[in-house]
Scaffold this active site. Structure first.
Site, PDB file in Angstrom:
ATOM      1  N   ARG A  59       0.838  -1.210   0.000  1.00  0.00           N
ATOM      2  CA  ARG A  59       0.000   0.000   0.000  1.00  0.00           C
ATOM      3  C   ARG A  59       0.874   1.261   0.000  1.00  0.00           C
ATOM      4  O   ARG A  59       0.547   2.249  -0.634  1.00  0.00           O
ATOM      5  CB  ARG A  59      -0.940  -0.011   1.202  1.00  0.00           C
ATOM      6  N   GLN A  89      -9.257  10.137   7.258  1.00  0.00           N
ATOM      7  CA  GLN A  89      -9.105   8.747   7.685  1.00  0.00           C
ATOM      8  C   GLN A  89      -8.054   8.061   6.821  1.00  0.00           C
ATOM      9  O   GLN A  89      -7.703   6.908   7.052  1.00  0.00           O
ATOM     10  CB  GLN A  89     -10.438   8.005   7.538  1.00  0.00           C
ATOM     11  N   ASN A  90      -7.590   8.785   5.796  1.00  0.00           N
ATOM     12  CA  ASN A  90      -6.663   8.165   4.846  1.00  0.00           C
ATOM     13  C   ASN A  90      -5.255   8.102   5.411  1.00  0.00           C
ATOM     14  O   ASN A  90      -4.817   9.007   6.127  1.00  0.00           O
ATOM     15  CB  ASN A  90      -6.665   8.940   3.527  1.00  0.00           C
ATOM     16  N   ASP A  92      -2.701   7.671   3.188  1.00  0.00           N
ATOM     17  CA  ASP A  92      -1.808   8.205   2.152  1.00  0.00           C
ATOM     18  C   ASP A  92      -1.489   9.657   2.499  1.00  0.00           C
ATOM     19  O   ASP A  92      -2.065  10.229   3.425  1.00  0.00           O
ATOM     20  CB  ASP A  92      -2.450   8.068   0.748  1.00  0.00           C
ATOM     21  N   HIS A 107      -6.201   7.866  11.273  1.00  0.00           N
ATOM     22  CA  HIS A 107      -5.874   6.442  11.249  1.00  0.00           C
ATOM     23  C   HIS A 107      -4.409   6.154  10.952  1.00  0.00           C
ATOM     24  O   HIS A 107      -4.062   5.037  10.580  1.00  0.00           O
ATOM     25  CB  HIS A 107      -6.781   5.723  10.229  1.00  0.00           C
ATOM     26  N   GLY A 173     -15.979  11.243   0.369  1.00  0.00           N
ATOM     27  CA  GLY A 173     -15.389   9.940   0.076  1.00  0.00           C
ATOM     28  C   GLY A 173     -15.279   8.990   1.244  1.00  0.00           C
ATOM     29  O   GLY A 173     -14.326   8.225   1.322  1.00  0.00           O
ATOM     30  N   THR A 174     -16.248   9.025   2.138  1.00  0.00           N
ATOM     31  CA  THR A 174     -16.231   8.050   3.237  1.00  0.00           C
ATOM     32  C   THR A 174     -17.603   7.410   3.401  1.00  0.00           C
ATOM     33  O   THR A 174     -18.624   8.101   3.332  1.00  0.00           O
ATOM     34  CB  THR A 174     -15.759   8.673   4.571  1.00  0.00           C
ATOM     35  N   SER A 175     -17.604   6.100   3.603  1.00  0.00           N
ATOM     36  CA  SER A 175     -18.872   5.381   3.786  1.00  0.00           C
ATOM     37  C   SER A 175     -19.441   5.625   5.182  1.00  0.00           C
ATOM     38  O   SER A 175     -20.557   5.226   5.464  1.00  0.00           O
ATOM     39  CB  SER A 175     -18.639   3.880   3.580  1.00  0.00           C
ATOM     40  N   ALA A 217     -15.379  12.959  -6.229  1.00  0.00           N
ATOM     41  CA  ALA A 217     -14.669  14.097  -5.623  1.00  0.00           C
ATOM     42  C   ALA A 217     -14.059  15.017  -6.673  1.00  0.00           C
ATOM     43  O   ALA A 217     -14.059  16.237  -6.508  1.00  0.00           O
ATOM     44  CB  ALA A 217     -13.576  13.572  -4.692  1.00  0.00           C
TER      45      ALA A 217
HETATM   46  N1  APR Z   1     -15.195  10.380  -5.061  1.00  0.00           N
HETATM   47  C1  APR Z   1     -15.799  10.471  -3.854  1.00  0.00           C
HETATM   48  N2  APR Z   1     -16.183   9.394  -3.150  1.00  0.00           N
HETATM   49  C2  APR Z   1     -15.967   8.194  -3.687  1.00  0.00           C
HETATM   50  C3  APR Z   1     -15.357   8.005  -4.942  1.00  0.00           C
HETATM   51  C4  APR Z   1     -14.960   9.186  -5.647  1.00  0.00           C
HETATM   52  N3  APR Z   1     -14.364   9.130  -6.852  1.00  0.00           N
HETATM   53  N4  APR Z   1     -15.262   6.679  -5.195  1.00  0.00           N
HETATM   54  C5  APR Z   1     -15.818   6.050  -4.138  1.00  0.00           C
HETATM   55  N5  APR Z   1     -16.239   6.946  -3.228  1.00  0.00           N
HETATM   56  C6  APR Z   1     -16.887   6.734  -1.934  1.00  0.00           C
HETATM   57  C7  APR Z   1     -17.702   5.475  -1.814  1.00  0.00           C
HETATM   58  O1  APR Z   1     -19.004   5.683  -2.354  1.00  0.00           O
HETATM   59  C8  APR Z   1     -17.725   5.252  -0.319  1.00  0.00           C
HETATM   60  O2  APR Z   1     -18.800   5.952   0.303  1.00  0.00           O
HETATM   61  O3  APR Z   1     -15.873   6.607  -0.967  1.00  0.00           O
HETATM   62  C9  APR Z   1     -16.393   5.862   0.137  1.00  0.00           C
HETATM   63  C10 APR Z   1     -15.354   4.839   0.534  1.00  0.00           C
HETATM   64  O4  APR Z   1     -15.766   4.181   1.695  1.00  0.00           O
HETATM   65  P1  APR Z   1     -14.804   3.108   2.419  1.00  0.00           P
HETATM   66  O5  APR Z   1     -14.216   2.210   1.376  1.00  0.00           O
HETATM   67  O6  APR Z   1     -15.577   2.489   3.502  1.00  0.00           O
HETATM   68  O7  APR Z   1     -13.610   4.005   2.968  1.00  0.00           O
HETATM   69  P2  APR Z   1     -13.545   4.864   4.312  1.00  0.00           P
HETATM   70  O8  APR Z   1     -14.878   5.414   4.666  1.00  0.00           O
HETATM   71  O9  APR Z   1     -12.410   5.816   4.158  1.00  0.00           O
HETATM   72  O10 APR Z   1     -13.148   3.743   5.375  1.00  0.00           O
HETATM   73  C11 APR Z   1     -12.985   4.115   6.713  1.00  0.00           C
HETATM   74  O11 APR Z   1     -12.189   1.944   7.262  1.00  0.00           O
HETATM   75  O12 APR Z   1     -10.889   0.057   6.865  1.00  0.00           O
HETATM   76  C12 APR Z   1     -10.975   1.263   7.508  1.00  0.00           C
HETATM   77  O13 APR Z   1      -9.186   2.385   8.436  1.00  0.00           O
HETATM   78  C13 APR Z   1      -9.838   2.195   7.208  1.00  0.00           C
HETATM   79  O14 APR Z   1      -9.841   4.602   7.208  1.00  0.00           O
HETATM   80  C14 APR Z   1     -10.518   3.455   6.739  1.00  0.00           C
HETATM   81  C15 APR Z   1     -11.906   3.319   7.367  1.00  0.00           C
END
Ligand code: APR
Length: 233
Positions: A59, A89-90, A92, A107, A173-175, A217
């Site tokens: 990664r 939460q990223n 990178d 994180h 960009g976070t679920s 985004a």
């Molecule tokens: N632009 C904006 N959002 C996007 C894009 C994009 N191009 N592509 C995908 N997404 C959205 C998805 O729809 C989703 O809602 O980004 C979100 C990603 O969600 P997750 O994969 O769950 O990532 P995240 O919310 O950052 O995860 C949280 O989980 O595993 C742990 O520690 C890890 O920090 C991470 C935490």
């Protein structure tokens, strides 16, 4: 300058998707291809540290090769009109690479390593790999500077304080599947506008004052930032 409004941005893996980095929970996301309990928990580290290192080395290699996209850059432009803090939460470093001035990593960070036993011994990594046998100054094995599932989130209190003081919250960009980070959306004062930029709509209770921008985004953020800068002018 002091009377500029405060914007807090909560970002997740989706903002880096268009820089080529996989998200976690989208289809073909990281957690479809790896089991969390094999690579991202203290138990995984105890059981098979070499596998955990390999996961994060890969990664790290990908993240170091990635470039910020227009979404990251739009957040930098936002600083022309607002006091902006990015709570990410990223793991990178694309917000920093784009030029964001205030970035808080909830994180952890791929570009850093820390002692297995003393979390205060944190080091910049030279290159992209941490190897088994790489040791901190007190002799303990170096591990990725990442908050694993089941571990405390040391920056959470600071993130809460910042969010409680925000005049605007921007979520991108976070679920919102992972707590305590996801709880930050509920920490804003009543009436504070919340903007959510995500092609999918994350589940947010109490939708008052929430505007959903259901776009990636790279297009949704530049447009929202233009709008916010006009409002600040
Ligand atoms: N632009 C904006 N959002 C996007 C894009 C994009 N191009 N592509 C995908 N997404 C959205 C998805 O729809 C989703 O809602 O980004 C979100 C990603 O969600 P997750 O994969 O769950 O990532 P995240 O919310 O950052 O995860 C949280 O989980 O595993 C742990 O520690 C890890 O920090 C991470 C935490």
């Amino acid at each position: 300058m002091e009377n500029r409004k405060k914007i807090v941005v909560l970002s997740g893996a989706g903002i880096s998707a268009e820089s080529g980095l996989a998200t976690f929970r989208d289809s073909n996301g990281l957690w479809e291809n790896y089991r969390i309990e094999d690579v991202a928990t203290p138990e995984a580290w105890r059981k098979n540290p070499a596998l955990v290192q390999e996961f994060y080395n890969l990664r790290r290699k990908q993240a170091l090769a990635a470039e910020p996209n227009p979404g990251h850059r739009a957040l930098v432009s936002l600083e022309r009109g607002y006091a902006v803090t990015v709570i990410t939460q990223n793991v990178d470093n694309l917000h920093e690479k784009a030029g964001s001035a205030n970035v808080l990593h909830l994180h952890g960070e791929l570009t850093k390593a820390r002692s297995t036993y003393d979390p205060s011994l944190v080091y910049d990594i030279d290159g992209w790999e941490i190897k088994m046998g790489d040791r901190c100054e007190r002799g303990s094995q170096l591990r990725p500077h990442i908050v694993w599932f089941g571990e405390a989130v040391p920056m959470m209190d600071v993130a809460m304080d910042l969010t409680e003081e925000a005049d605007i919250l921007l979520v991108v960009g976070t679920s919102l599947a992972v707590y305590p980070a996801a709880g930050l959306v509920y920490a804003v004062r009543p009436g504070v506008p919340v903007y959510v930029v995500d092609p999918n709509t994350p589940d947010i209770r109490n939708r008052k004052n929430v505007t959903f921008i259901t776009e990636p985004a790279s297009t949704g953020l530049p447009r929202l930032v233009d709008q916010l800068l006009k409002e600040a002018a």
